[in-house]
Write a protein that holds these residues in place. Structure first.
Motif, PDB file in Angstrom:
ATOM      1  N   TYR A 134       0.835  -1.203   0.000  1.00 40.04           N
ATOM      2  CA  TYR A 134       0.000   0.000   0.000  1.00 40.04           C
ATOM      3  C   TYR A 134       0.876   1.262   0.000  1.00 40.04           C
ATOM      4  CZ  TYR A 134      -3.572   3.381   1.160  1.00 40.04           C
ATOM      5  OH  TYR A 134      -4.413   4.481   1.121  1.00 40.04           O
ATOM      6  N   ALA A 163       2.407   1.790  -3.333  1.00 36.34           N
ATOM      7  CA  ALA A 163       1.417   2.189  -4.337  1.00 36.34           C
ATOM      8  C   ALA A 163       1.107   3.676  -4.273  1.00 36.34           C
ATOM      9  CB  ALA A 163       0.127   1.382  -4.160  1.00 36.34           C
ATOM     10  N   LEU A 164       1.428   4.314  -3.135  1.00 40.28           N
ATOM     11  CA  LEU A 164       1.216   5.757  -2.999  1.00 40.28           C
ATOM     12  C   LEU A 164       2.507   6.542  -3.236  1.00 40.28           C
ATOM     13  CD1 LEU A 164      -1.209   6.014   0.055  1.00 40.28           C
ATOM     14  CD2 LEU A 164      -1.737   5.919  -2.381  1.00 40.28           C
ATOM     15  N   THR A 171       2.419  10.190 -11.676  1.00 43.36           N
ATOM     16  CA  THR A 171       1.834   8.863 -11.544  1.00 43.36           C
ATOM     17  C   THR A 171       2.432   7.955 -12.618  1.00 43.36           C
ATOM     18  OG1 THR A 171      -0.032   9.383 -13.008  1.00 43.36           O
ATOM     19  CG2 THR A 171      -0.315   9.848 -10.654  1.00 43.36           C
ATOM     20  N   GLN A 211       0.529   2.267 -11.730  1.00 48.62           N
ATOM     21  CA  GLN A 211       0.017   2.634 -10.406  1.00 48.62           C
ATOM     22  C   GLN A 211      -1.405   2.139 -10.154  1.00 48.62           C
ATOM     23  OE1 GLN A 211       0.990   6.618  -9.371  1.00 48.62           O
ATOM     24  NE2 GLN A 211       0.911   6.107  -7.203  1.00 48.62           N
ATOM     25  N   TYR A 236      -2.243  -0.164  -6.944  1.00 49.41           N
ATOM     26  CA  TYR A 236      -3.183   0.258  -5.901  1.00 49.41           C
ATOM     27  C   TYR A 236      -4.347  -0.717  -5.783  1.00 49.41           C
ATOM     28  CZ  TYR A 236      -5.862   3.216  -2.787  1.00 49.41           C
ATOM     29  OH  TYR A 236      -6.541   3.694  -1.700  1.00 49.41           O
ATOM     30  N   SER A 241      -5.019  -2.290  -2.175  1.00 46.84           N
ATOM     31  CA  SER A 241      -6.204  -1.804  -1.466  1.00 46.84           C
ATOM     32  C   SER A 241      -7.364  -2.792  -1.474  1.00 46.84           C
ATOM     33  CB  SER A 241      -6.686  -0.490  -2.083  1.00 46.84           C
ATOM     34  OG  SER A 241      -7.208  -0.712  -3.395  1.00 46.84           O
ATOM     35  N   LEU A 285      -7.247   6.142 -12.124  1.00 51.09           N
ATOM     36  CA  LEU A 285      -6.781   5.809 -10.782  1.00 51.09           C
ATOM     37  C   LEU A 285      -7.952   5.853  -9.802  1.00 51.09           C
ATOM     38  CD1 LEU A 285      -3.398   7.657 -10.101  1.00 51.09           C
ATOM     39  CD2 LEU A 285      -3.767   5.220 -10.507  1.00 51.09           C
ATOM     40  N   THR A 286      -7.931   4.978  -8.829  1.00 48.37           N
ATOM     41  CA  THR A 286      -8.901   5.050  -7.745  1.00 48.37           C
ATOM     42  C   THR A 286      -8.745   6.394  -7.034  1.00 48.37           C
ATOM     43  OG1 THR A 286      -8.630   2.665  -7.455  1.00 48.37           O
ATOM     44  CG2 THR A 286      -9.743   3.856  -5.695  1.00 48.37           C
ATOM     45  N   CYS A 319      -6.541   6.586  -4.115  1.00 53.21           N
ATOM     46  CA  CYS A 319      -5.108   6.539  -4.411  1.00 53.21           C
ATOM     47  C   CYS A 319      -4.570   7.959  -4.565  1.00 53.21           C
ATOM     48  CB  CYS A 319      -4.861   5.728  -5.684  1.00 53.21           C
ATOM     49  SG  CYS A 319      -3.130   5.634  -6.188  1.00 53.21           S
ATOM     50  N   THR A 320      -5.252   8.764  -5.356  1.00 51.17           N
ATOM     51  CA  THR A 320      -4.843  10.169  -5.522  1.00 51.17           C
ATOM     52  C   THR A 320      -4.852  10.882  -4.180  1.00 51.17           C
ATOM     53  OG1 THR A 320      -5.836  10.151  -7.737  1.00 51.17           O
ATOM     54  CG2 THR A 320      -5.322  12.301  -6.780  1.00 51.17           C
TER      55      THR A 320
END
Length: 308
Positions: free
Chosen positions: A30, A33-34, A189, A193, A197, A201, A224-225, A228-229
């Motif tokens: 996680y 992924a960020l 990004t 990604q 994510y 997640s 992107l989810t 996530c952003t």
């Protein structure tokens, strides 16, 4: 069977609980992924004395319970269509640190409970707000409280509320300050990604990976989810204004305005305000092509360093 109109009392009587768990690998995945650096050992090395999850890790159990809530929407909302449900607003308040897996307890169990607390009429449908509490069953500790607000388009609003209940920071709006930002960071990004994510997640919505699904939803490609952003923005704020100490994270509130496509460059603009509050917005593009992807947003910080 779908109801003919919204039954507000029925909506607010429903509750969903999901039992899940996580381990060190999930935390590391996680954080990476960020955009956490692989050399940042408190975020990537499970044996580091300060190993921890980033604050938005609270979104992981939230996503799991929202899956159960969304499955119930067809029986609760008239004319509900899954592709018309958009994650529009989000609030997280940290109440205790997420327990850290250990050699004695490599897997940490958590329980997440969701309850609909609002359904408000909007010009193109309704907003539905779900209050979500995540706890650690062995200790009984409540780890975090969240509110997930979905914009559900095409829903006849008869029966819905006409106003939103004032719940303090959870419902406040934070307009962008007119002065120059105190800090601006850019984050590129990556094409991978969205996939990273999703895996970290547990949000396996194909919209975030499958071009055909994204096209049917009206997008040029997978997006992107939103969490996530948001997680990237929170990470940047904690690094810049709290010295990387996630124990100082108190709460975040934002509106998810536009999608981010993997590979886009995101600019985070931050303003330090009174009351240990950091207003921020996240933007893609410059000038004519600029789009705000997260706005009306702020992070609250605690005065003293917290415990990891």
């Amino acid at each position: 069977m779908a109801p003919a109109t919204i039954d507000l009392q029925l909506l607010q009587s429903r509750q969903w609980s999901v039992d899940t768990s996580y381990n060190a690998s999930i935390i590391i995945s996680y954080n990476l992924a960020l955009g956490a650096a692989g050399t940042n050992l408190p975020l990537t090395f499970e044996a580091h004395p300060s190993f921890h999850a980033l604050p938005s890790f609270a979104c992981v159990p939230t996503i799991s319970v929202m899956g159960a809530v969304s499955q119930a929407f067809p029986s609760l909302l008239p004319k509900f269509q899954p592709h018309n449900q958009l994650h529009g607003e989000h609030y997280i308040r940290s109440l205790a640190p997420f327990p850290i897996p250990s050699s004695n307890s490599p897997t940490v169990p958590i329980r997440t409970t969701g309850k609909i607390i609002g359904c408000v009429s909007r010009p193109r449908g309704v907003t539905v707000t779900v209050a979500i509490e995540t706890s650690h069953p062995p200790s009984g500790t409540v780890i975090c409280y969240s509110e997930w607000t979905s914009f559900v388009l095409g829903i006849p609003p008869a029966g819905a509320s006409t106003t939103t209940e004032d719940r303090g920071p959870a419902t406040a709006t934070y307009p962008t300050p007119s002065r120059t930002a105190d800090k601006v960071l850019q984050y590129k990004t990556t094409p991978e990604q969205g996939a990273l994510y999703r895996a970290a997640s547990g949000d396996l919505n194909p919209l975030h990976i499958d071009p055909a699904t994204a096209k049917r939803a009206g997008f040029q490609g997978p997006i992107l989810t939103g969490t996530c952003t948001l997680g990237v923005g929170i990470r940047q704020i904690i690094e810049e204004f709290a010295g990387g100490d996630v124990g100082r994270f108190d709460w975040v509130r934002c509106r998810l305005s536009k999608p981010v496509f993997p590979g886009e460059l995101v600019r985070t603009e931050m303003w330090e305000e009174e009351g240990r509050r950091i207003a921020f917005r996240m933007v893609v593009g410059d000038g004519k092509g600029e789009k705000v992807v997260i706005g009306n947003a702020a992070v609250g910080l605690k005065t003293n360093a917290g415990n990891l």
